[in-house]
Design a protein around this motif. Structure first.
Motif, PDB file in Angstrom:
ATOM      1  N   THR A 180      -2.509   0.614  -4.347  1.00  0.00           N
ATOM      2  CA  THR A 180      -2.422  -0.678  -3.632  1.00  0.00           C
ATOM      3  C   THR A 180      -2.068  -1.622  -4.877  1.00  0.00           C
ATOM      4  N   GLY A 231      -3.963  -3.617  -9.768  1.00  0.00           N
ATOM      5  CA  GLY A 231      -4.007  -2.847  -8.412  1.00  0.00           C
ATOM      6  C   GLY A 231      -4.702  -1.658  -8.896  1.00  0.00           C
ATOM      7  N   LYS A 241       0.875  -0.923   0.161  1.00  0.00           N
ATOM      8  CA  LYS A 241      -0.015  -0.123  -0.031  1.00  0.00           C
ATOM      9  C   LYS A 241       1.007   1.360  -0.071  1.00  0.00           C
TER      10      LYS A 241
END
Length: 349
Positions: free
Chosen positions: A331, A319, A294
């Motif tokens: 992410t 992502g 993240k």
């Protein structure tokens, strides 16, 4: 045109309406939700509120399906990036979107009212709290809730295009024009820190704000002690992390990379704090574990459009990424971290 449709939507709400509010789980989302909830109280409506990250979690539709809404309001959610969610519910209820993120698509239709100040000017940056306060104020006197607007605006950080309300706040509360250094900045931090400790949910913080009635009464509300406790816990941890980052962060050209380790999920807060120290740099705070990585990114100078930059750096990677010119997140699978990093560095040059 856009403002008129929002006003028509809000004026058309009745006590008998079953209303669901989906709001972003940050200070701007929390305060904009509190403002809209206070407005709905005037007509006796009691909305069901649901906080969500961006992008929303995969269980959002199931949460909404636990009730049968006649009206649905999205606040501070770039929900136009997930049009299938909105379109699915527009067949059963009327929908209002109040947002300020970069526009992915115009969702306006017969059943959907989509308001974003960027429709009028692409570069305009006004928080959702600012928009909610201005829209409600155009219907009735909302000045007693000015303090909520101030906290939400400060939570979203950029106030350049919100100076009309900043002036009102300075005059009414006799604070510095740089609101971050005032009580409103402290309250914005308290909300952010309480999100990190989890001592209160976002929904509970909305309720706390709504029950306060005034800035002066806030400290006497139920659960205010949890805001204070959270502030003390997180402030100490942030100071230690920022000190370590200044010593050990990886610096490559105009980009600062720092792998954060904290059980409180402080990536967003630390990235903002570090970016205040390095205004002209891109600050990348990241957490990497087995399932995924993240990223929380900031660039206070806005020399780079950090939201678009992260999206481009995700090329070829599964992502998601997005955000504002000055703040964004992403992410991705952990295995793709190095590829993302290399592509980002190449883009910055």
């Amino acid at each position: 045109m856009y403002e008129e449709r929002v006003i028509e939507f809000l004026k058309g709400i009745k006590k008998t309406d079953n209303i669901v509010i989906i709001f972003n789980n940050d200070g701007d989302g929390i305060c904009s939700c509190a403002l809209i909830k206070k407005f709905l109280e005037k007509v006796g409506a009691d909305p069901y509120i649901i906080s969500q990250p961006m992008p929303p979690d995969k269980f959002l539709q199931k949460k909404i399906q636990t009730t049968v809404p006649t009206k649905m309001i999205f606040l501070d959610m770039a929900i136009d990036q997930q049009p299938q969610i909105v379109k699915r519910f527009s067949s059963i209820c009327d929908i209002l979107i109040i947002d300020h993120h970069t526009i992915a698509r115009d969702m306006n239709s017969k059943a959907i009212v989509h308001y974003n100040p960027r429709f009028d000017k692409k570069s305009l940056y006004q928080s959702t709290t600012y928009c909610a306060y201005k829209l409600c104020s155009s219907i009735e006197d909302f000045s007693q809730h000015l303090w909520i607007a101030a906290v939400g605006m400060v939570s979203d950080y950029n106030l350049e295009d919100s100076q009309d309300i900043v002036t009102e706040v300075v005059k009414k509360y006799s604070v510095e024009k740089e609101l971050y250094k005032s009580i409103f900045g402290r309250l914005a931090d308290m909300i952010a820190y309480t999100r990190s400790t989890g001592l209160l949910s976002c929904e509970q913080m909305v309720q706390l704000i709504c029950e306060a009635e005034s800035l002066e009464n806030l400290e006497h509300t139920k659960n205010y002690d949890k805001l204070l406790q959270s502030f003390q816990i997180i402030d100490n941890e942030i100071s230690a992390i920022v000190d370590d980052a200044e010593k050990n962060a990886e610096r490559i050209g105009n980009v600062i990379f720092y792998p954060i380790k904290s059980r409180y999920g402080l990536s967003s807060i630390v990235s903002t704090r570090l970016s205040e120290k390095y205004m002209d740099k891109i600050v990348i705070i990241y957490e990497k574990n087995k399932p995924g990585a993240k990223v929380s990114a900031r660039n206070q100078s806005r020399k780079y459009d950090i939201g678009k930059l992260l999206q481009k750096a995700m090329h070829g990677i599964k992502g998601s990424a997005g955000g504002h010119e000055a703040a964004a997140g992403a992410t991705m699978p952990s295995k793709d971290w190095e590829k993302f990093k290399e592509q980002l560095i190449a883009l910055v040059g």
